[in-house]
Write a protein that holds these residues in place. Sequence first.
Motif, mmCIF file in Angstrom:
data_model
loop_
_atom_site.group_PDB
_atom_site.id
_atom_site.type_symbol
_atom_site.label_atom_id
_atom_site.label_comp_id
_atom_site.label_asym_id
_atom_site.label_seq_id
_atom_site.Cartn_x
_atom_site.Cartn_y
_atom_site.Cartn_z
ATOM 1 N N GLY A 136 9.685 -135.529 29.665
ATOM 2 C CA GLY A 136 8.426 -136.260 29.516
ATOM 3 C C GLY A 136 8.384 -137.530 30.346
ATOM 4 N N VAL A 137 7.360 -138.341 30.126
ATOM 5 C CA VAL A 137 7.279 -139.650 30.789
ATOM 6 C C VAL A 137 7.378 -140.764 29.748
ATOM 7 N N LYS A 138 7.784 -141.932 30.226
ATOM 8 C CA LYS A 138 7.746 -143.140 29.404
ATOM 9 C C LYS A 138 7.110 -144.251 30.213
ATOM 10 N N LEU A 139 6.425 -145.131 29.536
ATOM 11 C CA LEU A 139 5.868 -146.300 30.218
ATOM 12 C C LEU A 139 7.000 -147.259 30.579
ATOM 13 N N THR A 140 6.913 -147.888 31.734
ATOM 14 C CA THR A 140 7.806 -148.998 32.064
ATOM 15 C C THR A 140 7.274 -150.242 31.344
ATOM 16 N N ASP A 141 8.013 -151.348 31.423
ATOM 17 C CA ASP A 141 7.517 -152.580 30.809
ATOM 18 C C ASP A 141 6.169 -152.964 31.397
ATOM 19 N N LEU A 142 6.069 -152.829 32.720
ATOM 20 C CA LEU A 142 4.793 -153.123 33.382
ATOM 21 C C LEU A 142 3.697 -152.213 32.844
ATOM 22 N N GLY A 143 4.005 -150.913 32.745
ATOM 23 C CA GLY A 143 3.034 -149.951 32.241
ATOM 24 C C GLY A 143 2.575 -150.277 30.834
ATOM 25 N N LYS A 144 3.547 -150.681 29.997
ATOM 26 C CA LYS A 144 3.215 -151.040 28.620
ATOM 27 C C LYS A 144 2.272 -152.230 28.580
ATOM 28 N N LYS A 145 2.557 -153.192 29.449
ATOM 29 C CA LYS A 145 1.751 -154.408 29.462
ATOM 30 C C LYS A 145 0.298 -154.089 29.864
ATOM 31 N N ILE A 146 0.180 -153.258 30.872
ATOM 32 C CA ILE A 146 -1.157 -152.899 31.344
ATOM 33 C C ILE A 146 -1.906 -152.100 30.284
ATOM 34 N N ALA A 147 -1.208 -151.140 29.682
ATOM 35 C CA ALA A 147 -1.838 -150.316 28.652
ATOM 36 C C ALA A 147 -2.249 -151.167 27.453
ATOM 37 N N ALA A 148 -1.348 -152.076 27.036
ATOM 38 C CA ALA A 148 -1.653 -152.923 25.877
ATOM 39 C C ALA A 148 -2.888 -153.778 26.167
ATOM 40 N N ASN A 149 -3.022 -154.199 27.413
ATOM 41 C CA ASN A 149 -4.169 -155.024 27.768
ATOM 42 C C ASN A 149 -5.478 -154.235 27.671
ATOM 43 N N ILE A 150 -5.420 -152.961 28.005
ATOM 44 C CA ILE A 150 -6.617 -152.124 27.885
ATOM 45 C C ILE A 150 -6.975 -151.948 26.406
ATOM 46 N N VAL A 151 -5.946 -151.699 25.596
ATOM 47 C CA VAL A 151 -6.178 -151.557 24.159
ATOM 48 C C VAL A 151 -6.716 -152.872 23.584
ATOM 49 N N ARG A 152 -6.141 -153.972 24.070
ATOM 50 C CA ARG A 152 -6.626 -155.297 23.643
ATOM 51 C C ARG A 152 -8.128 -155.450 23.917
ATOM 52 N N LYS A 153 -8.512 -155.084 25.122
ATOM 53 C CA LYS A 153 -9.931 -155.195 25.481
ATOM 54 C C LYS A 153 -10.792 -154.277 24.618
#
Lengths: 218, 218
Positions: A60-77
Amino acid sequence: MFTLSEENYLKAIYHLEIDTEKGISTNAIAEQLATKASSVTDMIKKLSDKKVVVYKKYKGVKLTDLGKKIAANIVRKHRLWEVFLVEKLNFSWDEVHDVAEQLEHIKSPKLINQLDALLGFPTHDPHGDPIPDKDGNLKTIDKSLLSTLSKNEIGICVGVDDSSSEFLQFLDKKGITLGKQITVLEKEDFDDSLSIEVEGKKLSISNKIANNLYIKKQ
Amino acid sequence: MFTLSEENYLKAIYHLEIDTEKGISTNAIAEQLATKASSVTDMIKKLSDKKVVVYKKYKGVKLTDLGKKIAANIVRKHRLWEVFLVEKLNFSWDEVHDVAEQLEHIKSPKLINQLDALLGFPTHDPHGDPIPDKDGNLKTIDKSLLSTLSKNEIGICVGVDDSSSEFLQFLDKKGITLGKQITVLEKEDFDDSLSIEVEGKKLSISNKIANNLYIKKQ
DNA sequence: ATTTATTTTTAGTCAAGACTAAAAATTTAA
DNA sequence: TTAAATTTTTAGTCTTGACTAAAAATAAAT
């Protein structure tokens, strides 16, 4: 910068990672996004090039720290916009999702910071889901599914697991909204249904409902 | 339903049609959208199939009534969002354009109606441009370029022709904002520059500036 | 009224992001 | 530990919206 489609993939993986430590399968992502596994493979390669996921063929895939940060920001918005729609524009909690799905892709740090301030820096969205802060951290409260409460336990409704508009409208109809106090009067063994009290009214609740309602025990 | 790109074309044609009765040339559209005439030709065909423009090869295009309505609605959304950003999120008038450019494509009639209400049904955006109503009609006020005022005439600043952030920031620096009273003290013949008074302060204003500021005569 | 210049369209490509069908790898079962 | 089932990837196509270069139409100028 990420395209609309890339952002949606990141968000999907982010949500899938909440339930597991393992890598997320192409099939799982495909299902989440209502697309095909082959399309996912293509996109994963792009995201991998951009260093937001780690990808090994057939694993499978996993988010990198950068990926997590970007994804969390989208969820935040997404969640901040949901609060805005409910608090400022009189939307009900079952109407906000589709619009927030569009608004979450607007790019403007100032916009989202000001919105956060306008709303009084909320920590949870209208469904009780936590709003990630600027660094992507979530404030988790300890909550339990209503189905796990015992007879005579009392709690406050703090969230839903299923936030489909059908379920939310059902809850509205029963008078169950966030913040309401719920008392378990009876548990039926044969079908795991509950008899509960909300604002003095007695209700019978199926196990399916009780499995989708989060309660903060008192 | 229209794609992002289609909406941008409609909006561009809408803006270009304000200054003329004639059909809009492919070149003019290409310039407005910073694209190439050949790309415009392609898109015009699609829009024509969708009955939002009328198109005859080598003659320009015109919006149909349907096209006008759709374009006006996008402009309506753009300008309402601009008001929101300034009034509710403390943006300044030179910061709103790019964000509104994104927000204008959000699809939700309820969202825009509620936003309209939240803002108190504004008729003009932060640059003094009229906000089309739900049917696409504009409330035009009669305004004149500052450059057309004569010596000793007095007026209120009601809009700008150029709303680039450079120009708007320049106006801020000079203390000129919407609603300010402006008195023409002197007109210089040789370079058409003006000497004006704003809030007790005397300013010298070039013709280029005076040609981009709208005034309501008193 | 031709020639010249300009504008517009056509023809052919390209990239992003999706799809189907088939091949390859992995996992599960016998 | 092979065979069967499942999952994932590859190969090839399609659509949208863009591009360049060349052809065609229109407009301007001699």
